[in-house]
Scaffold this motif. Structure first.
Motif, PDB file in Angstrom:
ATOM      1  N   PHE A  80      76.284  73.982  52.933  1.00 25.17           N
ATOM      2  CA  PHE A  80      75.668  73.783  54.244  1.00 25.17           C
ATOM      3  C   PHE A  80      74.155  73.861  54.163  1.00 25.17           C
ATOM      4  O   PHE A  80      73.475  74.124  55.151  1.00 25.17           O
ATOM      5  CB  PHE A  80      76.209  74.819  55.231  1.00 25.17           C
ATOM      6  N   SER A  81      73.618  73.669  52.961  1.00 19.91           N
ATOM      7  CA  SER A  81      72.182  73.777  52.770  1.00 19.91           C
ATOM      8  C   SER A  81      71.466  72.630  53.475  1.00 19.91           C
ATOM      9  O   SER A  81      72.085  71.675  53.939  1.00 19.91           O
ATOM     10  CB  SER A  81      71.865  73.723  51.279  1.00 19.91           C
ATOM     11  N   ALA A  82      70.149  72.760  53.536  1.00 20.86           N
ATOM     12  CA  ALA A  82      69.333  71.744  54.210  1.00 20.86           C
ATOM     13  C   ALA A  82      69.552  70.372  53.572  1.00 20.86           C
ATOM     14  O   ALA A  82      69.567  69.358  54.259  1.00 20.86           O
ATOM     15  CB  ALA A  82      67.873  72.133  54.144  1.00 20.86           C
ATOM     16  N   ARG A  83      69.740  70.369  52.247  1.00 17.56           N
ATOM     17  CA  ARG A  83      69.912  69.080  51.567  1.00 17.56           C
ATOM     18  C   ARG A  83      71.161  68.371  52.072  1.00 17.56           C
ATOM     19  O   ARG A  83      71.142  67.187  52.406  1.00 17.56           O
ATOM     20  CB  ARG A  83      70.031  69.327  50.057  1.00 17.56           C
ATOM     21  N   VAL A  84      72.240  69.124  52.175  1.00 18.72           N
ATOM     22  CA  VAL A  84      73.496  68.539  52.647  1.00 18.72           C
ATOM     23  C   VAL A  84      73.362  68.112  54.103  1.00 18.72           C
ATOM     24  O   VAL A  84      73.822  67.047  54.511  1.00 18.72           O
ATOM     25  CB  VAL A  84      74.656  69.535  52.474  1.00 18.72           C
ATOM     26  N   ARG A  85      72.702  68.954  54.887  1.00 16.99           N
ATOM     27  CA  ARG A  85      72.540  68.610  56.311  1.00 16.99           C
ATOM     28  C   ARG A  85      71.750  67.330  56.475  1.00 16.99           C
ATOM     29  O   ARG A  85      72.073  66.502  57.332  1.00 16.99           O
ATOM     30  CB  ARG A  85      71.811  69.731  57.043  1.00 16.99           C
ATOM     31  N   ASN A  86      70.719  67.180  55.658  1.00 14.61           N
ATOM     32  CA  ASN A  86      69.928  65.948  55.745  1.00 14.61           C
ATOM     33  C   ASN A  86      70.780  64.739  55.384  1.00 14.61           C
ATOM     34  O   ASN A  86      70.713  63.703  56.036  1.00 14.61           O
ATOM     35  CB  ASN A  86      68.704  66.016  54.826  1.00 14.61           C
ATOM     36  N   ALA A  87      71.574  64.913  54.338  1.00 15.98           N
ATOM     37  CA  ALA A  87      72.446  63.810  53.926  1.00 15.98           C
ATOM     38  C   ALA A  87      73.421  63.462  55.042  1.00 15.98           C
ATOM     39  O   ALA A  87      73.680  62.293  55.321  1.00 15.98           O
ATOM     40  CB  ALA A  87      73.200  64.188  52.655  1.00 15.98           C
ATOM     41  N   LEU A  88      73.951  64.481  55.703  1.00 17.28           N
ATOM     42  CA  LEU A  88      74.898  64.243  56.803  1.00 17.28           C
ATOM     43  C   LEU A  88      74.213  63.558  57.966  1.00 17.28           C
ATOM     44  O   LEU A  88      74.787  62.706  58.632  1.00 17.28           O
ATOM     45  CB  LEU A  88      75.516  65.561  57.271  1.00 17.28           C
ATOM     46  N   ASN A  89      72.960  63.961  58.210  1.00 16.28           N
ATOM     47  CA  ASN A  89      72.210  63.323  59.290  1.00 16.28           C
ATOM     48  C   ASN A  89      71.974  61.853  59.002  1.00 16.28           C
ATOM     49  O   ASN A  89      72.041  61.013  59.894  1.00 16.28           O
ATOM     50  CB  ASN A  89      70.856  64.013  59.474  1.00 16.28           C
ATOM     51  N   ALA A  90      71.672  61.569  57.727  1.00 16.27           N
ATOM     52  CA  ALA A  90      71.388  60.194  57.345  1.00 16.27           C
ATOM     53  C   ALA A  90      72.645  59.341  57.502  1.00 16.27           C
ATOM     54  O   ALA A  90      72.625  58.307  58.152  1.00 16.27           O
ATOM     55  CB  ALA A  90      70.873  60.136  55.916  1.00 16.27           C
ATOM     56  N   GLU A  91      73.729  59.759  56.911  1.00 17.39           N
ATOM     57  CA  GLU A  91      74.982  58.997  57.027  1.00 17.39           C
ATOM     58  C   GLU A  91      76.144  59.921  56.688  1.00 17.39           C
ATOM     59  O   GLU A  91      76.436  60.157  55.520  1.00 17.39           O
ATOM     60  CB  GLU A  91      74.943  57.780  56.093  1.00 17.39           C
ATOM     61  N   ALA A  92      76.790  60.389  57.742  1.00 11.69           N
ATOM     62  CA  ALA A  92      77.841  61.395  57.556  1.00 11.69           C
ATOM     63  C   ALA A  92      78.979  60.881  56.690  1.00 11.69           C
ATOM     64  O   ALA A  92      79.660  61.642  56.024  1.00 11.69           O
ATOM     65  CB  ALA A  92      78.370  61.848  58.905  1.00 11.69           C
ATOM     66  N   ARG A  93      79.182  59.555  56.704  1.00 14.75           N
ATOM     67  CA  ARG A  93      80.360  59.024  56.027  1.00 14.75           C
ATOM     68  C   ARG A  93      80.189  58.915  54.518  1.00 14.75           C
ATOM     69  O   ARG A  93      81.149  58.697  53.807  1.00 14.75           O
ATOM     70  CB  ARG A  93      80.719  57.653  56.604  1.00 14.75           C
ATOM     71  N   SER A  94      78.940  59.061  54.041  1.00 13.36           N
ATOM     72  CA  SER A  94      78.754  58.893  52.607  1.00 13.36           C
ATOM     73  C   SER A  94      78.751  60.221  51.851  1.00 13.36           C
ATOM     74  O   SER A  94      78.553  60.247  50.647  1.00 13.36           O
ATOM     75  CB  SER A  94      77.462  58.128  52.336  1.00 13.36           C
ATOM     76  N   VAL A  95      78.969  61.323  52.564  1.00 14.48           N
ATOM     77  CA  VAL A  95      78.977  62.619  51.888  1.00 14.48           C
ATOM     78  C   VAL A  95      80.400  62.967  51.466  1.00 14.48           C
ATOM     79  O   VAL A  95      81.329  62.816  52.253  1.00 14.48           O
ATOM     80  CB  VAL A  95      78.431  63.719  52.825  1.00 14.48           C
ATOM     81  N   ARG A  96      80.530  63.420  50.230  1.00 17.09           N
ATOM     82  CA  ARG A  96      81.872  63.808  49.776  1.00 17.09           C
ATOM     83  C   ARG A  96      82.096  65.272  50.079  1.00 17.09           C
ATOM     84  O   ARG A  96      81.741  66.141  49.301  1.00 17.09           O
ATOM     85  CB  ARG A  96      82.015  63.543  48.286  1.00 17.09           C
ATOM     86  N   LEU A  97      82.718  65.526  51.209  1.00 13.85           N
ATOM     87  CA  LEU A  97      82.895  66.910  51.646  1.00 13.85           C
ATOM     88  C   LEU A  97      83.765  67.697  50.677  1.00 13.85           C
ATOM     89  O   LEU A  97      83.512  68.870  50.417  1.00 13.85           O
ATOM     90  CB  LEU A  97      83.529  66.944  53.041  1.00 13.85           C
ATOM     91  N   SER A  98      84.769  67.039  50.116  1.00 16.16           N
ATOM     92  CA  SER A  98      85.681  67.783  49.240  1.00 16.16           C
ATOM     93  C   SER A  98      84.963  68.249  47.977  1.00 16.16           C
ATOM     94  O   SER A  98      85.289  69.292  47.418  1.00 16.16           O
ATOM     95  CB  SER A  98      86.889  66.919  48.888  1.00 16.16           C
ATOM     96  N   ALA A  99      83.958  67.460  47.541  1.00 17.71           N
ATOM     97  CA  ALA A  99      83.232  67.849  46.333  1.00 17.71           C
ATOM     98  C   ALA A  99      82.330  69.054  46.604  1.00 17.71           C
ATOM     99  O   ALA A  99      81.985  69.805  45.693  1.00 17.71           O
ATOM    100  CB  ALA A  99      82.401  66.678  45.824  1.00 17.71           C
ATOM    101  N   LEU A 100      81.948  69.241  47.853  1.00 16.28           N
ATOM    102  CA  LEU A 100      81.022  70.324  48.178  1.00 16.28           C
ATOM    103  C   LEU A 100      81.664  71.696  48.056  1.00 16.28           C
ATOM    104  O   LEU A 100      81.012  72.672  47.682  1.00 16.28           O
ATOM    105  CB  LEU A 100      80.481  70.153  49.607  1.00 16.28           C
ATOM    106  N   VAL A 101      82.928  71.794  48.417  1.00 17.29           N
ATOM    107  CA  VAL A 101      83.561  73.108  48.453  1.00 17.29           C
ATOM    108  C   VAL A 101      84.540  73.356  47.321  1.00 17.29           C
ATOM    109  O   VAL A 101      85.170  74.398  47.266  1.00 17.29           O
ATOM    110  CB  VAL A 101      84.282  73.347  49.801  1.00 17.29           C
ATOM    111  N   GLY A 102      84.664  72.383  46.413  1.00 19.00           N
ATOM    112  CA  GLY A 102      85.518  72.610  45.258  1.00 19.00           C
ATOM    113  C   GLY A 102      86.974  72.315  45.536  1.00 19.00           C
ATOM    114  O   GLY A 102      87.353  71.935  46.633  1.00 19.00           O
ATOM    115  N   GLN A 103      87.808  72.543  44.517  1.00 16.01           N
ATOM    116  CA  GLN A 103      89.214  72.164  44.565  1.00 16.01           C
ATOM    117  C   GLN A 103      89.937  72.755  45.765  1.00 16.01           C
ATOM    118  O   GLN A 103      89.898  73.949  46.009  1.00 16.01           O
ATOM    119  CB  GLN A 103      89.884  72.618  43.270  1.00 16.01           C
ATOM    120  N   GLY A 104      90.599  71.887  46.500  1.00 13.19           N
ATOM    121  CA  GLY A 104      91.388  72.348  47.640  1.00 13.19           C
ATOM    122  C   GLY A 104      90.557  73.007  48.718  1.00 13.19           C
ATOM    123  O   GLY A 104      91.076  73.727  49.559  1.00 13.19           O
TER     124      GLY A 104
END
Lengths: 226, 183
Positions: A80-104
């Motif tokens: 949930f860092s600023a970097r991720v938030r910026n990426a989400l602001n830019a285009e929420a659909r291009s962020v791989r949420l599953s990769a952010l929090v690890g397996q499962g």
């Protein structure tokens, strides 16, 4: 957290580590940090599990009436860092949420836990980030689910097992779905996998199943049965 | 719960079709029959060539035995559907259609295509309308809110299709939106 005491999703989403900083010396609690030293020194950092942190911070929240905790502080974890938030602001659909929090991992579930640890303004912000992301990604999730439903429905109708691949961008998005997102698109695919499908995953599953069923109904004729 | 998971979220299209089949439709009978009592009510008497109103399930049964002609409802024709399609594509709201129009249309087109003028055109119009309406409910997704949802004029089959994931998505949003502290 009282409302989902029995929720497996909630338990799974607690399975994350976050970094805390102690503000005061705490004697005889060194084992929390791995057990090398007897006492915890002020300003020492340690990685604790989310459950631990809740225990550390929450009683204080109740006791001191929402004043910031006097024993420990925690930093906003990297998903949930600023970097991720910026990426989400830019285009929420291009962020791989599953990769952010690890397996499962459950990005939304984790975010919700963090949100509940925070006080007013930051919690509000966190809530906005979560809700906005979910809302931005939802149409895409449903589109994908319905697309797959129609592929499966027509494959079933023609009797061939050809499963169309879809383009690579869509594929990447699908792999990056958070557990929550996938559920909204495949309920009813009663496989052992459904246990760990969560949140948007459930949305994905649900949409897929209902679209498949409705499409099948529209396209078949019951004349023979009557 | 005793129901299999696939049936828990919503009812099936076939069940909706069964419910819609209780609706009355006008027929021109080709056989005479006294007024007869069924579980759902008494229908008849059938006196050819007087028109008579009976439930769709009975009409399909008679039709398949070639014992009646079905008079399609006043909305099931090319002009009406054409007008609705034009409205559907030009206005942002869902246009007004009978609540169970897709089920009734499907059953009638299925069993009595010879009683409906230009059935192929009607079929393709219905499909266009369905697609236009689907596009609208998809747009509605982006505006989804955790507390309320208003989709006037949505029909039974469409509600049934979107219900499971709309409900789920709204419950997720409820969890993500921070409830104001009581204070």
């Amino acid at each position: 957290m009282e409302d989902d005491y029995y929720s497996i999703e909630s338990i799974l989403s607690e399975n994350q580590k976050i970094q805390c900083t102690f503000k005061v010396d705490i004697p005889d609690m060194g084992h929390l940090d791995g057990g090398k030293e007897r006492d915890i020194k002020a300003m020492s950092k340690f990685i604790s599990s989310l459950v631990h942190t809740v225990l550390l911070l929450n009683p204080l929240v109740f006791e001191f009436f929402e004043s910031a905790s006097d024993y420990a502080d925690f930093t906003i974890p990297p998903p949930f860092s600023a970097r991720v938030r910026n990426a989400l602001n830019a285009e929420a659909r291009s962020v791989r949420l599953s990769a952010l929090v690890g397996q499962g991992g459950l990005w939304y579930g984790f975010g919700r836990m963090i949100m509940r640890l925070l006080n007013d303004a930051p919690a509000e912000e966190m809530s906005n980030v979560l809700a906005k992301t979910f809302r931005a990604r939802l149409p895409e999730v449903i589109d994908q689910a319905q697309h797959f439903a129609s592929i499966h429905a027509s494959a079933a109708a023609s009797g061939s097992g050809a499963h169309g691949g879809g383009d690579t961008a869509a594929m990447a998005f699908r792999e990056g779905l958070d557990g929550t997102e996938r559920e909204c698109g495949c309920l009813g695919l009663s496989s052992p996998d459904t246990l760990r499908l969560m949140w948007l995953e459930i949305v994905f599953a649900l949409a897929q199943e209902s679209a498949r069923r409705t499409k099948k109904w529209y396209e078949t004729s019951d004349r023979g049965r009557r | 719960m005793a129901l299999p998971p696939s049936l828990r979220a919503n009812i099936t299209p076939a069940e909706l079709e069964l419910i819609a089949s209780e609706q009355l439709v006008e027929i021109i009978p080709l056989v005479a029959m006294e007024r007869t009592a069924f579980i759902s009510g008494a229908y008849g008497p059938l006196r050819p060539p007087t028109k008579c109103k009976i439930p769709i399930w009975m009409a399909t049964n008679l039709k398949l035995k070639k014992k009646c002609h079905i008079v399609p409802p006043d909305w099931l024709n090319v002009e009406f559907l054409q007008e609705r399609l034009a409205r559907e594509t030009s206005e942002p709201d869902f246009s007004e259609l009978p609540f169970r129009f897709s089920e009734v249309a499907k059953v009638l087109l299925d069993v009595a295509p010879d009683d409906i003028p230009n059935p192929d055109k009607v079929r393709s119009l219905l499909k266009d309308i369905r697609e236009a309406r689907q596009a609208k409910s998809r747009e509605g997704l982006a505006k989804l809110d955790h507390s309320e949802l208003r989709l006037p004029n949505l029909c039974a089959m469409e509600i049934n299709e979107i219900r499971p994931f709309f409900v789920r998505a709204m419950s997720v949003l409820t969890q993500l939106v921070r409830e104001p502290r009581q204070g």
